[in-house]
Design an enzyme around this catalytic site. Structure first.
Site, PDB file in Angstrom:
ATOM      1  N   LYS A 188      -7.471  -6.713  -3.469  1.00 18.21           N
ATOM      2  CA  LYS A 188      -6.473  -6.061  -4.335  1.00 18.21           C
ATOM      3  C   LYS A 188      -5.169  -6.848  -4.309  1.00 18.21           C
ATOM      4  O   LYS A 188      -4.446  -6.848  -3.313  1.00 18.21           O
ATOM      5  CB  LYS A 188      -6.197  -4.620  -3.891  1.00 18.21           C
ATOM      6  CG  LYS A 188      -5.431  -3.875  -4.987  1.00 18.21           C
ATOM      7  CD  LYS A 188      -4.596  -2.720  -4.526  1.00 18.21           C
ATOM      8  CE  LYS A 188      -3.228  -3.047  -4.037  1.00 18.21           C
ATOM      9  NZ  LYS A 188      -2.292  -3.617  -5.039  1.00 18.21           N
ATOM     10  N   GLY A 240       1.516  -7.761   4.249  1.00 18.77           N
ATOM     11  CA  GLY A 240       2.560  -7.012   3.551  1.00 18.77           C
ATOM     12  C   GLY A 240       3.585  -6.490   4.526  1.00 18.77           C
ATOM     13  O   GLY A 240       3.773  -7.034   5.612  1.00 18.77           O
ATOM     14  N   SER A 241       4.218  -5.393   4.126  1.00 13.98           N
ATOM     15  CA  SER A 241       5.345  -4.876   4.907  1.00 13.98           C
ATOM     16  C   SER A 241       4.873  -4.117   6.149  1.00 13.98           C
ATOM     17  O   SER A 241       3.746  -3.617   6.214  1.00 13.98           O
ATOM     18  CB  SER A 241       6.191  -3.955   4.032  1.00 13.98           C
ATOM     19  OG  SER A 241       5.406  -2.847   3.649  1.00 13.98           O
ATOM     20  N   VAL A 244       3.930  -0.327   5.265  1.00 19.40           N
ATOM     21  CA  VAL A 244       2.595  -0.101   4.694  1.00 19.40           C
ATOM     22  C   VAL A 244       1.518  -0.515   5.718  1.00 19.40           C
ATOM     23  O   VAL A 244       0.484   0.142   5.834  1.00 19.40           O
ATOM     24  CB  VAL A 244       2.425  -0.846   3.349  1.00 19.40           C
ATOM     25  CG1 VAL A 244       1.015  -0.660   2.807  1.00 19.40           C
ATOM     26  CG2 VAL A 244       3.446  -0.349   2.326  1.00 19.40           C
ATOM     27  N   GLY A 245       1.804  -1.550   6.484  1.00 16.62           N
ATOM     28  CA  GLY A 245       0.867  -1.982   7.521  1.00 16.62           C
ATOM     29  C   GLY A 245       0.538  -0.850   8.486  1.00 16.62           C
ATOM     30  O   GLY A 245      -0.615  -0.678   8.896  1.00 16.62           O
ATOM     31  N   GLU A 262      -0.940  -8.958   8.808  1.00 12.71           N
ATOM     32  CA  GLU A 262       0.056 -10.035   8.752  1.00 12.71           C
ATOM     33  C   GLU A 262       1.306  -9.393   8.167  1.00 12.71           C
ATOM     34  O   GLU A 262       1.372  -9.127   6.962  1.00 12.71           O
ATOM     35  CB  GLU A 262      -0.433 -11.176   7.848  1.00 12.71           C
ATOM     36  CG  GLU A 262      -1.679 -11.886   8.335  1.00 12.71           C
ATOM     37  CD  GLU A 262      -1.410 -12.929   9.413  1.00 12.71           C
ATOM     38  OE1 GLU A 262      -0.258 -13.024   9.892  1.00 12.71           O
ATOM     39  OE2 GLU A 262      -2.352 -13.639   9.787  1.00 12.71           O
ATOM     40  N   CYS A 301       7.678 -14.310   4.829  1.00 11.72           N
ATOM     41  CA  CYS A 301       7.565 -13.625   6.114  1.00 11.72           C
ATOM     42  C   CYS A 301       8.058 -14.521   7.248  1.00 11.72           C
ATOM     43  O   CYS A 301       8.566 -14.028   8.249  1.00 11.72           O
ATOM     44  CB  CYS A 301       6.125 -13.219   6.346  1.00 11.72           C
ATOM     45  SG  CYS A 301       4.988 -14.557   5.993  1.00 11.72           S
ATOM     46  N   GLU A 401      14.461  -7.314   8.178  1.00 13.97           N
ATOM     47  CA  GLU A 401      13.984  -8.350   7.254  1.00 13.97           C
ATOM     48  C   GLU A 401      14.627  -8.112   5.881  1.00 13.97           C
ATOM     49  O   GLU A 401      14.335  -7.123   5.212  1.00 13.97           O
ATOM     50  CB  GLU A 401      12.463  -8.240   7.152  1.00 13.97           C
ATOM     51  CG  GLU A 401      11.837  -9.359   6.380  1.00 13.97           C
ATOM     52  CD  GLU A 401      10.315  -9.204   6.256  1.00 13.97           C
ATOM     53  OE1 GLU A 401       9.839  -8.074   6.047  1.00 13.97           O
ATOM     54  OE2 GLU A 401       9.613 -10.221   6.371  1.00 13.97           O
TER      55      GLU A 401
HETATM   56  P1  NAD Z   1       4.075  -4.114   0.581  1.00  7.61           P
HETATM   57  O1  NAD Z   1       3.646  -3.726   1.930  1.00  7.61           O
HETATM   58  O2  NAD Z   1       4.960  -3.212  -0.180  1.00  7.61           O
HETATM   59  O3  NAD Z   1       2.799  -4.362  -0.380  1.00  7.61           O
HETATM   60  C1  NAD Z   1       1.754  -5.206   0.026  1.00  7.61           C
HETATM   61  C2  NAD Z   1       0.476  -4.734  -0.641  1.00  7.61           C
HETATM   62  O4  NAD Z   1       0.154  -3.436  -0.144  1.00  7.61           O
HETATM   63  C3  NAD Z   1       0.527  -4.623  -2.161  1.00  7.61           C
HETATM   64  O5  NAD Z   1      -0.681  -5.074  -2.713  1.00  7.61           O
HETATM   65  C4  NAD Z   1       0.667  -3.119  -2.378  1.00  7.61           C
HETATM   66  O6  NAD Z   1       0.147  -2.680  -3.614  1.00  7.61           O
HETATM   67  C5  NAD Z   1      -0.153  -2.569  -1.232  1.00  7.61           C
HETATM   68  N1  NAD Z   1       0.181  -1.199  -0.832  1.00  7.61           N
HETATM   69  C6  NAD Z   1       1.354  -0.519  -1.011  1.00  7.61           C
HETATM   70  N2  NAD Z   1       1.251   0.727  -0.505  1.00  7.61           N
HETATM   71  C7  NAD Z   1       0.005   0.834   0.022  1.00  7.61           C
HETATM   72  C8  NAD Z   1      -0.671   1.867   0.731  1.00  7.61           C
HETATM   73  N3  NAD Z   1      -0.107   3.065   0.969  1.00  7.61           N
HETATM   74  N4  NAD Z   1      -1.925   1.620   1.160  1.00  7.61           N
HETATM   75  C9  NAD Z   1      -2.532   0.419   0.953  1.00  7.61           C
HETATM   76  N5  NAD Z   1      -1.929  -0.577   0.271  1.00  7.61           N
HETATM   77  C10 NAD Z   1      -0.666  -0.388  -0.180  1.00  7.61           C
HETATM   78  O7  NAD Z   1       4.703  -5.563   0.766  1.00  7.61           O
HETATM   79  P2  NAD Z   1       5.413  -6.456  -0.305  1.00  7.61           P
HETATM   80  O8  NAD Z   1       6.750  -5.907  -0.586  1.00  7.61           O
HETATM   81  O9  NAD Z   1       4.476  -6.679  -1.445  1.00  7.61           O
HETATM   82  O10 NAD Z   1       5.521  -7.845   0.499  1.00  7.61           O
HETATM   83  C11 NAD Z   1       6.550  -8.166   1.336  1.00  7.61           C
HETATM   84  C12 NAD Z   1       6.171  -7.998   2.786  1.00  7.61           C
HETATM   85  O11 NAD Z   1       5.011  -8.776   3.096  1.00  7.61           O
HETATM   86  C13 NAD Z   1       7.242  -8.510   3.719  1.00  7.61           C
HETATM   87  O12 NAD Z   1       7.452  -7.600   4.757  1.00  7.61           O
HETATM   88  C14 NAD Z   1       6.662  -9.826   4.261  1.00  7.61           C
HETATM   89  O13 NAD Z   1       7.187 -10.215   5.492  1.00  7.61           O
HETATM   90  C15 NAD Z   1       5.216  -9.505   4.305  1.00  7.61           C
HETATM   91  N6  NAD Z   1       4.421 -10.750   4.312  1.00  7.61           N
HETATM   92  C16 NAD Z   1       3.819 -11.139   5.481  1.00  7.61           C
HETATM   93  C17 NAD Z   1       3.096 -12.322   5.521  1.00  7.61           C
HETATM   94  C18 NAD Z   1       2.441 -12.790   6.794  1.00  7.61           C
HETATM   95  O14 NAD Z   1       1.603 -13.692   6.731  1.00  7.61           O
HETATM   96  N7  NAD Z   1       2.779 -12.260   7.947  1.00  7.61           N
HETATM   97  C19 NAD Z   1       2.967 -13.112   4.375  1.00  7.61           C
HETATM   98  C20 NAD Z   1       3.597 -12.686   3.214  1.00  7.61           C
HETATM   99  C21 NAD Z   1       4.309 -11.483   3.197  1.00  7.61           C
END
Ligand code: NAD
Length: 498
Positions: A188, A240-241, A244-245, A262, A301, A401
């Site tokens: 996704k 992601g964040s 949400v993680g 991640e 990130c 962040e």
């Molecule tokens: P986000 O967590 O808002 O979204 C990431 C993904 O999760 C999207 O596809 C989103 O649709 C999905 N999502 C949102 N809510 C969800 C839920 N309740 N259940 C399951 N999936 C859901 O993050 P973002 O704003 O898109 O990205 C930025 C973040 O990603 C930053 O914190 C950044 O540090 C992190 N990031 C980490 C790495 C790494 O390798 N460590 C790499 C890139 C980005």
């Protein structure tokens, strides 16, 4: 906002892929018929719309992936690898077209970000294609009358959820690791940047057997949450964040599933006092700018967003840094002359401006930059790179962040104190150390709590290196064959009595 796409010039949109669901080898519209608009953050125009899936589409995609798993896992690893290599080669053959699409949807500048990301995407797929035949087990010397060995078994269906900041390369990492090791996949992409991922899925449509590689576009709550909660998804790989993680981890824990996370970072960048000669100062300043990922609007990130400069070299480093940052050109992501593009969306732009305003109001010294126009007045979500000094390591701008081009510079004089400040965060993703003193470098790399430390370098990940966060920056490692084996397979032990 206009629906016109003529302003995009020669950006070529996906075709069949705009329907959103790639399930069992076929493109289809979501069952609920919903769509979501994809906005160009530089021009505030709608590029196009794509399907917005819900739990019913996720069910269908997971069912297809589950059905395809038994045959796929039995294919020779080198055959799976050959398909990944073919996928990487097709991406290379369409590189410019994909890079322009990526720049339009992410706001990441074509020359400095989007073209290099497409090249890395192909490289990651070819890397996994080449090494995946190393999915080997061990033989065990258990003593006379016993013969025991292990095999590396795939889990089943992997659900991968990715963000928008470097969507293609993150997709490639999940695809390479899961399909290479014999798992099947439901991917996704992020709602803000699904187009380039859809385009590469179009290119892969006839490479993998139906059901092996599935893509479902949609929003986090409607599509991401049901994917992370699905009983038939054996493993979730989430980038992601932090917020949400945590939710994804809870969902996976409820069924004792496998998980890779991640997450974010607030990575330190430490400049030692020996960085003093003209050439080394210049290289270090270039590395500080690269570490901060200014050219990706700081939306990384691994951004080295806390800069600790030894007080004896502060007066040499800071003016050069300010001069070089001021020379970076902020502009349309599709303009060849732009170094920096736009922040992804109004919500992120508002949040970045909020951090800047709060720090200015609290009395931070602005070394360069300014508060950008409000969201209502902005003609594109263009940030201004900002460097603050006069900030304490405990301020929000130094702790959280920002995910924007905001660098906090703090002087130091005592090594133990700077290493303690560097570690004073719940994150532990990356760190950067600049020194020619080998002993200082070794003390720092030993003391810093980070998954990836770079010394006198500030580039991106290179396929083959294990990459993952310490502390709350994540669980598990990606980018390497070791990461793929540890995170996407389990050991099966077989013992014979002879
Ligand atoms: P986000 O967590 O808002 O979204 C990431 C993904 O999760 C999207 O596809 C989103 O649709 C999905 N999502 C949102 N809510 C969800 C839920 N309740 N259940 C399951 N999936 C859901 O993050 P973002 O704003 O898109 O990205 C930025 C973040 O990603 C930053 O914190 C950044 O540090 C992190 N990031 C980490 C790495 C790494 O390798 N460590 C790499 C890139 C980005």
């Amino acid at each position: 906002m206009s629906n016109s796409t003529q302003h995009l010039g020669d950006v070529k949109l996906p075709t069949a892929g705009l329907s959103g669901n790639f399930i069992n080898g076929e493109w289809s519209k979501p069952i609920g018929g919903k769509t979501l608009d994809v906005i160009n953050p530089c021009r505030l125009d709608t590029i196009t719309s794509v399907g917005a899936a819900d739990a019913r589409d996720i069910d269908a995609a997971v069912a297809a992936a589950k059905a395809a798993f038994p045959k796929w896992r039995r294919r020779a690893a080198r055959e799976r690898g050959a398909m990944l290599i073919e996928f990487g080669n097709r991406i290379t053959a369409h590189a410019e077209e994909i890079a322009r699409l990526l720049a339009a949807e992410t706001g990441n500048a074509l020359r400095t970000q989007s073209r290099p990301e497409v090249a890395s995407t192909a490289e990651v797929l070819r890397y996994y294609g080449g090494v995946i035949a190393e999915q080997k087990g061990e033989t065990l010397p258990l003593g006379p009358g016993l013969f025991s060995y292990t095999t590396r078994e795939p889990f089943g269906v992997v659900g991968a959820i990715i963000p928008w900041n470097s969507p293609l390369v993150l997709a490639a990492v999940k695809i390479g690791m899961s399909l290479g090791t014999g798992n099947t996949l439901v991917l996704k992409p992020a709602e803000d940047a699904p187009l380039a991922v859809i385009r590469i899925a179009e290119l892969a449509a006839d490479i993998f057997p139906p059901g092996v590689f599935n893509v479902v576009t949609g929003e986090g709550l409607a599509a991401g949450a049901p994917l992370s909660q699905h009983a038939d998804v054996a493993k979730v790989s989430f980038t992601g964040s932090h917020e949400v993680g945590q939710k994804v981890a809870h969902a996976v824990a409820d069924r004792i599933g496998h998980l890779t996370l991640e997450l974010g970072g607030k990575s330190p960048c430490i400049v030692y006092p020996d960085v003093a000669g003209d050439t080394q100062l210049d290289t270090t300043v270039n590395n500080i700018i690269a570490a901060m990922r200014f050219a990706r609007q700081g939306q990384s990130c691994t951004a080295g967003s806390r800069l600790f400069i030894h007080e004896t070299v502060w007066a040499k480093v800071m003016p050069r840094l300010v001069e070089k940052v001021n020379a970076l050109k902020v502009g349309d992501a599709l303009d060849e002359t732009s170094d920096i593009g736009a922040v992804i969306n109004a919500e992120r732009y508002t949040a970045v401006c909020g951090f800047i305003k709060e720090a200015i109001d609290a009395g931070a010294k602005v070394e360069t930059g300014k508060l950008p126009p409000s969201t209502a007045d902005a003609k594109g979500y263009f940030p201004t790179p900002v460097i603050f000094s006069g900030v304490d390591n405990t301020w929000r701008v130094a702790k959280e962040e920002v995910f924007g081009p905001v660098l906090v510079a703090i002087p130091w004089k005592d090594e133990a104190q700077v290493l303690a400040m560097a570690n004073d965060t719940h994150y532990g993703l990356a760190a950067y150390v600049f020194t020619n003193d080998i002993n200082a470098a070794m003390r720092a790399t030993e003391a810093l709590d980070a998954g990836w430390i770079q010394v006198n370098r500030a580039g991106g990940q290179i396929p083959g290196m294990s990459y993952g966060g310490a502390k709350q920056s994540g669980i598990g490692a990606e980018y390497s064959i070791e990461g793929a084996l540890e995170s996407y397979t389990s050991r099966k032990s077989v013992t014979y009595g002879i």
